[in-house]
Design an enzyme around this catalytic site. Structure first.
Site, mmCIF file in Angstrom:
data_model
loop_
_atom_site.group_PDB
_atom_site.id
_atom_site.type_symbol
_atom_site.label_atom_id
_atom_site.label_comp_id
_atom_site.label_asym_id
_atom_site.label_seq_id
_atom_site.Cartn_x
_atom_site.Cartn_y
_atom_site.Cartn_z
ATOM 1 N N LYS A 22 0.840 -1.215 0.000
ATOM 2 C CA LYS A 22 0.000 0.000 0.000
ATOM 3 C C LYS A 22 0.871 1.260 0.000
ATOM 4 O O LYS A 22 0.659 2.168 -0.807
ATOM 5 C CB LYS A 22 -0.902 0.018 1.250
ATOM 6 C CG LYS A 22 -1.644 1.326 1.439
ATOM 7 C CD LYS A 22 -2.481 1.333 2.699
ATOM 8 C CE LYS A 22 -1.773 1.840 3.919
ATOM 9 N NZ LYS A 22 -1.527 3.294 3.936
ATOM 10 N N ARG A 92 -4.463 10.563 4.422
ATOM 11 C CA ARG A 92 -3.346 11.507 4.472
ATOM 12 C C ARG A 92 -2.394 11.395 3.294
ATOM 13 O O ARG A 92 -1.856 12.391 2.809
ATOM 14 C CB ARG A 92 -2.554 11.231 5.751
ATOM 15 C CG ARG A 92 -2.632 12.285 6.772
ATOM 16 C CD ARG A 92 -1.591 12.015 7.815
ATOM 17 N NE ARG A 92 -0.299 12.524 7.391
ATOM 18 C CZ ARG A 92 0.063 13.781 7.500
ATOM 19 N NH1 ARG A 92 -0.765 14.664 8.010
ATOM 20 N NH2 ARG A 92 1.247 14.190 7.098
ATOM 21 N N ARG A 121 0.183 15.351 13.065
ATOM 22 C CA ARG A 121 0.799 15.047 11.756
ATOM 23 C C ARG A 121 0.900 16.265 10.833
ATOM 24 O O ARG A 121 0.176 16.379 9.842
ATOM 25 C CB ARG A 121 0.047 13.899 11.069
ATOM 26 C CG ARG A 121 0.163 12.619 11.835
ATOM 27 C CD ARG A 121 -0.439 11.448 11.122
ATOM 28 N NE ARG A 121 0.442 10.876 10.103
ATOM 29 C CZ ARG A 121 0.111 9.816 9.389
ATOM 30 N NH1 ARG A 121 -1.034 9.238 9.557
ATOM 31 N NH2 ARG A 121 0.945 9.323 8.497
ATOM 32 N N PRO A 122 1.806 17.175 11.147
ATOM 33 C CA PRO A 122 1.968 18.369 10.303
ATOM 34 C C PRO A 122 2.568 18.044 8.939
ATOM 35 O O PRO A 122 3.053 16.930 8.706
ATOM 36 C CB PRO A 122 2.932 19.239 11.114
ATOM 37 C CG PRO A 122 3.577 18.348 12.094
ATOM 38 C CD PRO A 122 2.739 17.122 12.263
ATOM 39 N N VAL A 123 2.515 19.037 8.025
ATOM 40 C CA VAL A 123 3.112 18.854 6.687
ATOM 41 C C VAL A 123 4.210 19.892 6.439
ATOM 42 O O VAL A 123 4.571 20.154 5.301
ATOM 43 C CB VAL A 123 2.052 18.933 5.554
ATOM 44 C CG1 VAL A 123 1.129 17.726 5.571
ATOM 45 C CG2 VAL A 123 1.252 20.223 5.618
ATOM 46 N N ASP A 124 4.742 20.460 7.533
ATOM 47 C CA ASP A 124 5.739 21.523 7.378
ATOM 48 C C ASP A 124 6.946 21.081 6.556
ATOM 49 O O ASP A 124 7.499 21.857 5.769
ATOM 50 C CB ASP A 124 6.185 22.025 8.764
ATOM 51 C CG ASP A 124 6.698 20.898 9.645
ATOM 52 O OD1 ASP A 124 5.988 19.877 9.771
ATOM 53 O OD2 ASP A 124 7.813 21.010 10.184
ATOM 54 N N GLN A 125 7.362 19.833 6.683
ATOM 55 C CA GLN A 125 8.561 19.395 5.959
ATOM 56 C C GLN A 125 8.280 19.176 4.466
ATOM 57 O O GLN A 125 9.171 19.320 3.639
ATOM 58 C CB GLN A 125 9.155 18.138 6.599
ATOM 59 C CG GLN A 125 9.674 18.388 8.009
ATOM 60 C CD GLN A 125 10.660 19.545 8.063
ATOM 61 O OE1 GLN A 125 11.649 19.581 7.315
ATOM 62 N NE2 GLN A 125 10.411 20.515 8.935
ATOM 63 N N ASP A 308 4.339 0.960 11.996
ATOM 64 C CA ASP A 308 3.128 0.325 11.457
ATOM 65 C C ASP A 308 2.951 -1.120 11.936
ATOM 66 O O ASP A 308 1.928 -1.739 11.638
ATOM 67 C CB ASP A 308 3.145 0.367 9.919
ATOM 68 C CG ASP A 308 2.873 1.775 9.389
ATOM 69 O OD1 ASP A 308 2.486 2.654 10.173
ATOM 70 O OD2 ASP A 308 3.067 1.990 8.173
ATOM 71 N N ILE A 330 8.073 7.415 16.631
ATOM 72 C CA ILE A 330 7.697 8.057 15.361
ATOM 73 C C ILE A 330 6.414 8.875 15.554
ATOM 74 O O ILE A 330 6.352 10.045 15.164
ATOM 75 C CB ILE A 330 7.484 7.003 14.245
ATOM 76 C CG1 ILE A 330 8.712 6.112 14.100
ATOM 77 C CG2 ILE A 330 7.140 7.688 12.918
ATOM 78 C CD1 ILE A 330 9.924 6.745 13.462
HETATM 79 C C1 UD1 Z 1 4.382 7.158 6.246
HETATM 80 C C2 UD1 Z 1 3.500 5.957 6.076
HETATM 81 C C3 UD1 Z 1 2.930 5.507 7.410
HETATM 82 C C4 UD1 Z 1 4.062 5.279 8.407
HETATM 83 C C5 UD1 Z 1 4.971 6.500 8.475
HETATM 84 C C6 UD1 Z 1 6.201 6.277 9.328
HETATM 85 C C7 UD1 Z 1 2.581 6.153 3.849
HETATM 86 C C8 UD1 Z 1 1.398 6.363 2.994
HETATM 87 N N1 UD1 Z 1 2.421 6.282 5.159
HETATM 88 O O1 UD1 Z 1 3.579 8.234 6.741
HETATM 89 O O2 UD1 Z 1 2.202 4.286 7.209
HETATM 90 O O3 UD1 Z 1 3.522 5.027 9.687
HETATM 91 O O4 UD1 Z 1 5.428 6.865 7.152
HETATM 92 O O5 UD1 Z 1 6.959 5.233 8.843
HETATM 93 O O6 UD1 Z 1 3.645 5.829 3.361
HETATM 94 N N2 UD1 Z 1 6.212 14.965 10.513
HETATM 95 C C9 UD1 Z 1 6.351 16.322 10.758
HETATM 96 N N3 UD1 Z 1 6.285 17.197 9.691
HETATM 97 C C10 UD1 Z 1 6.104 16.768 8.414
HETATM 98 C C11 UD1 Z 1 5.980 15.378 8.171
HETATM 99 C C12 UD1 Z 1 6.042 14.502 9.238
HETATM 100 O O7 UD1 Z 1 6.513 16.743 11.889
HETATM 101 O O8 UD1 Z 1 6.058 17.605 7.492
HETATM 102 C C13 UD1 Z 1 6.299 14.017 11.637
HETATM 103 C C14 UD1 Z 1 5.087 13.094 11.764
HETATM 104 O O9 UD1 Z 1 4.031 13.699 12.481
HETATM 105 C C15 UD1 Z 1 5.695 11.899 12.470
HETATM 106 C C16 UD1 Z 1 7.095 11.817 11.872
HETATM 107 O O10 UD1 Z 1 7.371 13.122 11.350
HETATM 108 O O11 UD1 Z 1 5.798 12.154 13.846
HETATM 109 C C17 UD1 Z 1 7.281 10.807 10.754
HETATM 110 O O12 UD1 Z 1 6.210 10.895 9.854
HETATM 111 P P1 UD1 Z 1 6.345 10.575 8.303
HETATM 112 O O13 UD1 Z 1 7.531 9.726 8.032
HETATM 113 O O14 UD1 Z 1 6.230 11.842 7.544
HETATM 114 O O15 UD1 Z 1 5.012 9.718 8.062
HETATM 115 P P2 UD1 Z 1 4.166 9.722 6.746
HETATM 116 O O16 UD1 Z 1 5.078 9.898 5.601
HETATM 117 O O17 UD1 Z 1 3.004 10.634 6.875
#
Ligand code: UD1
Length: 431
Positions: A22, A92, A121-125, A308, A330
């Site tokens: 997935k 997401r 779960r922010p998207v700042d990065q 996961d 995480i």
């Molecule tokens: C992906 C997976 C998800 C998995 C996760 C961690 C997909 C579709 N989803 O989610 O199943 O559990 O990786 O392996 O592939 N964060 C920030 N800012 C950002 C982005 C992330 O602070 O801009 C934080 C998140 O809240 C979290 C951490 O970084 O605490 C890691 O998240 P991330 O690796 O980004 O997870 P996803 O890519 O959303």
């Protein structure tokens, strides 16, 4: 709405084939937005998340045909650029259309994905990476908007959070950089196998990416990508779920169609718990003892223990002998399953980002509520070892990411049936 009824007591044993991953297929579907030709994906799992992303892509003008496990996608350079809230809010991962849209069409209007049960779960990065390439994304009216209207440019960018690299922020930045003018150096890239699959898919489409599989990627932008045929690898998380099921029921489960190198952390954990784990080039097998032993895990970026699989292994710990400690590094709030496991008689104490699990001599079946995808799978596993019947409600979560889980667990000897959830009004009438 459906519910699953699990009757405890059976051992899982036999062979099962992992469906396509997935988390690999979703960003690769989004990457089809970048290509001038047709992108053909094979071994695509039959999941609700795949259907949701297909709907979003159709709204973006992508022509999609599905024939069994083959998905054909064709996207024009011009087309609508809006991914609406109603669809994005259900999944997401749909935020990964953002990078391809700004890179190929110069415009994007993608709903902010919003929170989910395991945190903010922010998207700042994602924005940091894309804006470094000149995307000029701003947040307005709940949408991520970009109207840069021209080709992005290469940059030196570090993307990552205090929890480590971000999987989808890496995917978004990478997908945008492949069409940018000049070279991008992407540091602290996530190394999850799904990122590697995306990298290979982009290379097959004509992208120039150096350092594949590493923390630093160097991307030489090209003017256009072409179509390609890509086979999606087996889902390591689905495979891991079946293996945990085999180990904790004292069973013997072999999962085919996976790369065992993706599950080394799980192999170590199940081994430490007393299971016998063996593997070949594309399979892994877990044989469980009569009762597993306690151990500790901390979730970490790949190749560390995957978040996961945290809920599923915590379920195994809840019936193991001794005290286990689970540390979530995480998603520190990803413990929604704890309250449901307690309903079955598990002995778990949550302390900040940790859970202390005292193995219970027995669990007893009860009605529980699925809160998210992996937590739902954990509840199915719990039902397999609980005495009597466990009713799991809101199973639509599980259908987002597990293909026909009930039928496949039945094939392994587990007793699971799916039923329509009686509606509240009907039961009121009877009363
Ligand atoms: C992906 C997976 C998800 C998995 C996760 C961690 C997909 C579709 N989803 O989610 O199943 O559990 O990786 O392996 O592939 N964060 C920030 N800012 C950002 C982005 C992330 O602070 O801009 C934080 C998140 O809240 C979290 C951490 O970084 O605490 C890691 O998240 P991330 O690796 O980004 O997870 P996803 O890519 O959303």
């Amino acid at each position: 709405m459906d519910r699953l009824i699990v009757t405890g007591g059976a051992r899982l044993s036999g062979r099962v084939r992992a469906a396509g991953s997935k988390n690999a297929v979703l960003p690769i579907m989004a990457a089809a937005l970048l290509a001038d030709g047709e992108v053909v994906l094979r071994n695509v799992p039959d999941l609700r998340d795949v259907a949701t992303l297909a709907l979003i892509l159709e709204q973006l003008g992508v022509v999609i045909h599905r024939d069994g496990d083959v998905l054909r996608l064709r996207a024009d350079r011009e087309g609508p650029c809006e991914a609406p809230y109603d669809l994005v809010s259900t999944m997401r991962a749909s935020v990964c259309v953002l990078g391809p849209l700004v890179a190929r069409r110069g415009h994007a209007q993608v709903s902010m994905p919003g929170g989910c049960v395991f945190g903010v779960r922010p998207v700042d990065q994602h924005l940091k990476g894309l804006n470094a390439l000149g995307a000029g994304i701003r947040v307005e009216g709940g949408y991520l908007l970009s109207d840069v209207g021209r080709r992005l440019h290469g940059a030196h960018v570090f993307v990552g959070t205090r929890f480590g690299p971000s999987v989808l922020a890496t995917a978004n930045t990478l997908m945008a950089a492949v069409l940018a003018e000049g070279t991008t150096r992407l540091e602290n890239a996530a190394m999850e196998p799904e990122v590697l699959e995306l990298t290979d898919a982009l290379i097959a489409m004509g992208a120039r990416i150096h350092g594949r599989g590493g923390h630093t990627l160097e991307i030489e932008g090209v003017a256009c990508l072409h179509g390609a045929e890509i086979t999606i690898g087996g889902d390591r998380i689905e495979a891991g779920t079946f293996l945990v099921g085999g180990a904790m029921t004292g069973g013997d489960v072999t999962v085919d169609g996976i790369d065992p190198g993706h599950l080394t952390a799980l192999r170590e954990t199940l081994g430490a718990m007393g299971a016998k784990v063996t593997s070949g080039s594309d399979w892994m097998r877990a044989e469980g003892p009569a009762r597993l032993e306690a151990t500790d895990i901390a979730t970490l970026p790949f190749p560390g223990f995957p978040t996961d699989l945290q809920a599923q292994v915590m379920t195994a710990m809840s019936v193991a002998r001794g005290i286990s400690v689970v540390t979530e590094r995480i998603f520190p709030d990803r413990f929604m399953h704890v309250a449901e496991l307690l309903r079955l008689g598990a002995l778990i104490r949550k302390e900040g980002p940790q859970a202390i699990v005292e193995g219970a001599a027995r669990l007893s079946g009860a009605t529980v509520m699925a809160s998210d995808l992996r937590a739902s799978a954990a509840l199915v596993l719990a039902g397999l070892v609980a005495e009597g019947e466990t009713e799991i409600r809101r199973v639509y979560h599980i259908d987002r990411g597990y293909e026909r889980i009930d039928a496949r667990i039945r094939d392994l000897g587990g007793q699971v049936r799916r039923e329509a959830q009686p509606r509240l009004e009907q039961s009121r009438k009877q009363w």
